[in-house]
Design an enzyme around this catalytic site. Structure first.
Site, short mmCIF file in Angstrom:
data_model
loop_
_atom_site.label_atom_id
_atom_site.label_comp_id
_atom_site.label_asym_id
_atom_site.label_seq_id
_atom_site.Cartn_x
_atom_site.Cartn_y
_atom_site.Cartn_z
N ASP A 108 0.82 -1.22 0.00
CA ASP A 108 0.00 0.00 0.00
C ASP A 108 0.85 1.27 0.00
OD1 ASP A 108 -1.96 -1.84 0.38
OD2 ASP A 108 -2.86 -0.87 2.12
N HIS A 249 3.91 -2.10 3.09
CA HIS A 249 3.96 -0.76 2.48
C HIS A 249 5.29 -0.59 1.77
CE1 HIS A 249 1.02 -0.62 5.74
NE2 HIS A 249 0.39 0.30 5.02
NI NI Z 1 -2.43 3.10 3.52
#
Ligand code: NI
Length: 303
Positions: A108, A249
């Site tokens: 993400d 991430h």
């Molecule tokens: Ni996020």
């Protein structure tokens, strides 16, 4: 025969070994046949001698390699009678079946400055993942976004500004998603209908009014919080299971470090696939207006 995914690291390794031996046998047989057929048609004596010695060397080489292989393998492979059976197309297919446990890595908040290095690592390990990109990330790192797509990774949407959907009107959420779609389309990227709400924050109203599948996660590596390679690795080891959707991430260097270290260790046991593939492997449809934390694992058993 249907495959079964549960605890079958051993089967997978065994199948891979059988495949290797079969490939070897096939190549060696072809080499020998080719050598024999050309040597019988050759007229000159010296050519004959050299070809015969090629044949002889092939046989020696074959024998040496085969013994070598058997030495390394456990007894199962030596006793496996599939080696002696005449292959049908079906049998070959059965043997190369991928029995590793399927899981999906998702990234993400990117793309970011470490995404390119992550893409190198994924490429080296031959795996595909899903990126949930933000509009600001796509704007700043268009090349990395495009490369991720061209490399065969799946692209989903994580909003434009990373604002919690719950703090926006339905129209504003739709407008953010549309903007990101537009940015991706400009890069000749065909996005999926997969959306990951920022912070995993979602409610029924959002689901009902927006025409997407919402992908959450069941393994949070906490990479955003710890920013510690070893801690991230430990989280993955502790939580990974069949059908997992793993949250990471790609904007953190430590995340990329963790992926680099852990992939070679896990790749024999786990089959890393995109979110869509994870669902299709388990014969589960990703429906719109629904959210998912993990896939409902289809327990396949041998018949
Ligand atoms: Ni996020």
């Amino acid at each position: 025969m249907k495959m079964h995914y549960i605890n079958n690291k051993f089967n997978y390794k065994k199948n891979l070994r059988i495949k290797k031996v079969k490939e070897f046998l096939k190549i060696t047989t072809i080499t020998i046949i080719m050598s024999i057929s050309s040597s019988s048609s050759a007229k000159e004596n010296d050519k004959n001698t050299s070809l015969n010695s090629t044949t002889f060397n092939s046989v020696l080489e074959f024998e040496k390699n085969f013994l070598e292989l058997n030495k390394k393998e456990d007894t199962i492979i030596i006793n496996d009678n599939t080696l002696n059976t005449k292959e049908t197309d079906n049998q070959v297919e059965e043997i190369v079946e991928d029995n590793r446990i399927p899981v999906a890595l998702t990234f993400d908040d990117g793309p970011g400055k470490y995404t390119d290095r992550l893409l190198d690592i994924l490429e080296e390990n031959g795996i595909k993942v899903t990126f949930f990109v933000t509009g600001t990330g796509v704007e700043a790192f268009g090349e990395a976004t495009k490369r991720a797509y061209d490399d065969g990774h799946e692209i989903g949407i994580h909003g434009y500004s990373h604002t919690s959907f719950k703090k926006m009107s339905i129209e504003d959420i739709q407008s953010e998603i549309d903007t990101v779609y537009g940015l991706l389309t400009e890069l000749d990227i065909v996005p999926t209908d997969l959306v990951r709400p920022p912070y995993g924050s979602i409610n029924n109203e959002i689901k009902e009014n927006l025409d997407y599948s919402f992908i959450l996660w069941n393994v949070d590596t906490l990479d955003w919080k710890t920013r510690d390679k070893d801690a991230i690795i430990e989280e993955i080891y502790n939580s990974i299971e069949n059908g997992s959707i793993i949250l990471m991430h790609d904007i953190h260097e430590t995340t990329v470090d963790a992926v680099e270290e852990i992939l070679p260790e896990l790749i024999d046991t786990y089959r890393f696939v995109t979110v869509s593939e994870l669902f299709s492997l388990n014969e589960q449809e990703l429906e719109k207006h629904k959210s998912y934390r993990k896939v409902k694992v289809l327990e396949k058993v041998e018949e």
